[in-house]
Scaffold this motif. Structure first.
Motif, mmCIF file in Angstrom:
data_model
loop_
_atom_site.group_PDB
_atom_site.id
_atom_site.type_symbol
_atom_site.label_atom_id
_atom_site.label_comp_id
_atom_site.label_asym_id
_atom_site.label_seq_id
_atom_site.Cartn_x
_atom_site.Cartn_y
_atom_site.Cartn_z
ATOM 1 N N SER A 78 -21.773 25.750 -57.555
ATOM 2 C CA SER A 78 -21.204 24.678 -56.756
ATOM 3 C C SER A 78 -22.162 23.491 -56.668
ATOM 4 C CB SER A 78 -20.891 25.182 -55.348
ATOM 5 O OG SER A 78 -20.560 24.112 -54.487
ATOM 6 N N PRO A 89 -16.611 22.295 -55.488
ATOM 7 C CA PRO A 89 -16.684 23.517 -54.668
ATOM 8 C C PRO A 89 -15.445 24.396 -54.738
ATOM 9 C CG PRO A 89 -17.547 21.638 -53.453
ATOM 10 C CD PRO A 89 -16.958 21.087 -54.717
ATOM 11 N N LYS A 140 -19.053 32.009 -52.386
ATOM 12 C CA LYS A 140 -18.967 31.257 -51.140
ATOM 13 C C LYS A 140 -18.806 32.214 -49.974
ATOM 14 C CE LYS A 140 -15.417 28.937 -52.803
ATOM 15 N NZ LYS A 140 -14.316 27.961 -52.955
#
Length: 821
Positions: free
Chosen positions: A69, A146, A154
């Motif tokens: 990311s 992202p 995440k």
């Protein structure tokens, strides 16, 4: 990137297969990565050729993982790097300016931590092993949007919608957060809130983007992969941040420490941290924010004027893959979960941001395949002041991927539509685009042994062996598409008298070079970026220089260029098929095997010198036409990373004059043979030719399928006429949300008004409505009067009375007629 022939040829002549190192100043790859001159090579092709300098892998870095990311915090290993066992530290430098501290693990492997970036795409980095005194080693890190990285990378907001409505009516209690402990292997963690903002005068040089550490939610808690808490209103100094994300780091790091290993949540609306005034009356608070956004929006430039019109139909939107791509928030291929666009089954976004303002278009469609517009539904498509995917050169507003879009288009939607009943204000400033000025792209394809269908619809076959210009547009964008054709080996081991595409390469202007090819001995496509093989185990979407690349499956690659041109390369049987889509601006600006795009098929067989072959040219003449478009050695885009490719294509003429294909006009079939082939191929002439040239029904069927796909897409891209949105009358309503030719819209009035004008309007072939929207004037119609007079009787009683009156009238008339003389 054009390949300089002379240095490469000299290098190859000076080397032999097998790794070797020659002493001297040019025998090292220090500060020479990508170079192919000198006594040994530091070019990506050297591994396959065995010509690398001995220290190639020590200076031209390979890393694992290779992407993460753009929010940063990803730990990656620099593979093959020889650690000198010195007392100096490791420093990793990204984009020549952003430095992060690396480290050496117990296995003497060198690690780097990716930094927080404000851009996506390929990011160059260098590594210092002497505390920053020198940066001699170079590699590339892929920073991803992202929302395009794996969920396992995440931390997750449990019930994310609940987080973003927290503090509104009846939405209170605990919030929970989860994460994968193996992605952050430390005993204790700290959970922090970070906020995002863009400050300064919009569209000025002092307009800046910034992520800021705000405060911790928890410190030094066990790393269990789960955390729950009851949110409290943040201190007043933090209230100005409305959008942000949570970060989880090791408790060994100090609070807010930059560029350390971390897990981030998705960015989201920070409803849960807002103040008591929000919790006391969230509607009033949100309405005030909506009005403030509205006032600011009215002071900003009109970005809508430079956005492209949406395709008119869902079929067009899915077929126009050079300019539009699936919006992950509303995807028909994944169940049409369209949370923010109720009534839609699929949405697309414009691939390229608008040139001046970096804005983006969005287009949503109903199950009927027509546009869903904001004038008719809050689920309609809404354009974006900040393109969700960002826009080069990134880093500054409103071009920061994801985040600029959140500030200017998403949080304002929360203010006006989700937290307060003011959605009409939002929709007035984010109206859907209709499609009256949309023009579908032109389509050309190559497939099978190989067969070509030009932009103007001419079909022909050319079975040359070599590398050829499929398309060039040097006078417009310097777009170049090249194809490599090789013979097919039949099951019995003999070489077929036909060829097929095995590699396709593309570059536009000074963009990156992408090559898609069939690798020997393995399934699936092999994709190369600037002559280096890419790995798609981590990412299937890449933001590149001058283009986007999507590889959604192992047998299909899509390339979207900054000009709006698009390529799709896929596997069809033993060969590649390629589809090229060009917008209208390329009219009269194309040359090559895919023809001259000018709506005139008679000049599609144009040679380099301008001479034009007749449309009924023989197979032998078409073979010479194809040979004429062989790629010049000095402008080849292809990668020669094996000695077979070097000896077959680099060291020989780009068109092999010794290969003689099977010419179809030299074949005579008996009536029974012709009938059998027609039956197998369903009268597809390209399929029939491939049966004759390869002797394989599977190859022929693949060709027929590829040709059918071309025809289906051509049908999807047929222009349609739109009359544009037709409003309902004031104090009235309408039925019908379709605005294409033949569509009928019906009008009606509210109670207390009567219709003045036509009850219907039809979209005509010239793009105009048959009648304008009628008026609803104060007054009561006959129907309304009846309903008032007989209001207490109900509809059944009213109909009965009308029926009795009608019978009585008819009986009276019959009596009168029978009494006449």
């Amino acid at each position: 990137m054009k390949l300089a022939l002379l240095p490469w040829t000299l290098m190859l002549l000076a080397t032999v297969p097998g790794p070797r190192c020659i002493a001297g100043a040019q025998a090292s790859c220090s500060l020479r990565c990508g170079k192919q001159d000198g006594l040994c090579s530091c070019h990506p092709t050297c591994s396959g050729l065995g010509t690398c300098c001995e220290d190639f892998l020590n200076y031209c870095l390979e890393i694992s993982p290779s992407s993460g990311s753009m929010m940063g915090g990803k730990d990656f290993v620099v593979q093959h790097l020889k650690w000198p066992h010195s007392t100096d530290g490791v420093i990793c430098r990204f984009k020549e300016s952003i430095q992060t501290l690396g480290y050496v693990d117990s296995l003497n492997q060198v690690h780097c931590i990716s930094p927080l970036l404000y851009e996506s795409g390929q990011v160059p980095f260098t590594v210092s092993l002497d505390n920053g005194r020198s940066f001699l080693r170079a590699g590339t890190w892929l920073a991803a949007h992202p929302y395009k990285v794996s969920e396992s990378e995440k931390s997750q907001l449990e019930n994310e919608t609940y987080w973003q409505y927290y503090g509104t009516s009846d939405t209170m209690g605990n919030l929970s957060l989860t994460w994968n402990v193996s992605m952050l292997p430390v005993p204790a963690v700290t959970i922090e809130l970070w906020g995002y903002e863009e400050t300064g005068k919009p569209y000025s040089e002092n307009w800046t983007a910034k992520w800021s550490y705000l405060y911790p939610l928890a410190t030094n808690i066990p790393n269990t992969g789960f955390f729950t808490f009851t949110p409290k209103p943040a201190s007043p100094e933090y209230q100005r941040w409305k959008v942000g994300a949570l970060r989880i780091i090791s408790s060994k790091n100090y609070a807010g420490q930059q560029d350390v290993q971390a897990l981030w949540t998705n960015d989201h609306a920070l409803a849960w941290h807002l103040g008591d005034d929000f919790r006391a009356d969230s509607v009033a608070w949100a309405r005030a924010q909506c009005l403030a956004w509205e006032a600011l929006e009215d002071q900003l430039p009109n970005f809508l004027e430079e956005l492209p019109d949406c395709p008119c139909t869902l079929a067009q939107a899915r077929a126009d893959s050079g300019r539009f791509f699936t919006d992950y928030g509303c995807d028909i291929e994944h169940g049409s979960v369209c949370t923010y666009h109720p009534g839609a089954v699929h949405c697309v976004r414009s691939v390229q941001a608008s040139p001046r303002y970096g804005s983006g278009q969005q287009c949503c469609y109903t199950a009927a395949g027509t546009q869903l517009l904001t004038w008719d539904s809050t689920g309609g498509s809404t354009p974006d002041r900040g393109h969700d995917w960002g826009a080069p050169p990134y880093r500054t507003p409103p071009r920061v991927p994801g985040m600029s879009h959140w500030l200017y288009d998403v949080i304002s939607f929360y203010y006006c539509c989700l937290w307060a009943p003011e959605c009409s204000r939002y929709m007035r400033r984010r109206p859907s685009s209709d499609c009256r000025s949309y023009r579908p792209p032109r389509l050309a394809s190559a497939f099978g042994d190989p067969h070509f269908v030009t932009f103007d619809g001419t079909g022909f076959s050319f079975s040359g062996k070599g590398e050829y210009v499929l398309l060039e547009s040097s006078s417009l964008t310097d777009l170049r598409v090249q194809g490599r054709a090789q013979p097919w080996t039949m099951p019995n081991g003999t070489q077929a008298r036909g060829t097929g595409l095995t590699a396709v390469a593309v570059q536009e202007g000074n963009s990156d070079v992408i090559e898609v090819r069939l690798p020997g001995g393995s399934r699936g496509l092999e994709v190369l970026l600037n002559h280096r093989v890419l790995n798609f185990t981590e990412q299937n979407w890449m933001d590149l220089k001058g283009m986007f690349l999507s590889v959604a499956s192992e047998d299909k690659a899509s390339i979207m260029l900054s000009s709006g041109a698009g390529l799709e390369v896929g596997i069809q049987g033993p060969f590649l098929s390629v589809t090229v889509l060009l917008p209208d601006k390329f009219l009269t600006h194309t040359r090559g095997l895919l023809g001259t795009m000018n709506d005139n098929p008679k000049d599609d067989f144009t040679l380099r010198d301008g001479q034009v072959l007749p449309p009924n040219a023989s197979s032998q003449q078409l073979f010479q036409f194809g040979a004429n478009w062989a790629v010049p050695n000095t402008s080849s885009l292809f990668t020669y990373d094996s000695w077979i490719l070097v000896t077959t294509f680099l060291d020989k003429p780009k068109h092999d004059p010794n290969f003689k294909p099977l010419f179809p006009d030299g074949i005579t079939l008996s009536p029974s043979q012709a009938e059998g082939l027609a039956r197998v191929c369903e009268n597809d002439r390209f399929c029939i030719l491939d049966v004759m040239s390869t002797g394989s029904l599977s190859v022929a069927n693949a060709t027929r399928n590829a040709h059918q796909l071309h025809q289906d897409r051509l049908k999807s891209l047929q222009p349609v006429v739109s009359c544009g949105w037709l409003p309902p009358p004031s104090n009235g309503h309408k039925e019908g949300l379709k605005y294409l030719v033949g569509a009928v819209v019906r009008f009606g009035c509210n109670s207390g008004y009567s219709l003045a004008g036509s009850e219907t309007s039809t979209c005509r072939a010239d793009g105009t409505w048959s009648t304008p929207t009628p008026e609803c004037q104060p007054g009561r119609s006959y129907t309304v009067l009846l309903s008032i007079i007989f209001g207490g009787l109900g509809i059944v009683a009213l109909i009965s009375i009308l029926y009795m009156l009608l019978r009585h009238r008819r009986k009276s008339n019959r009596t009168m007629w029978s009494s006449q003389p």
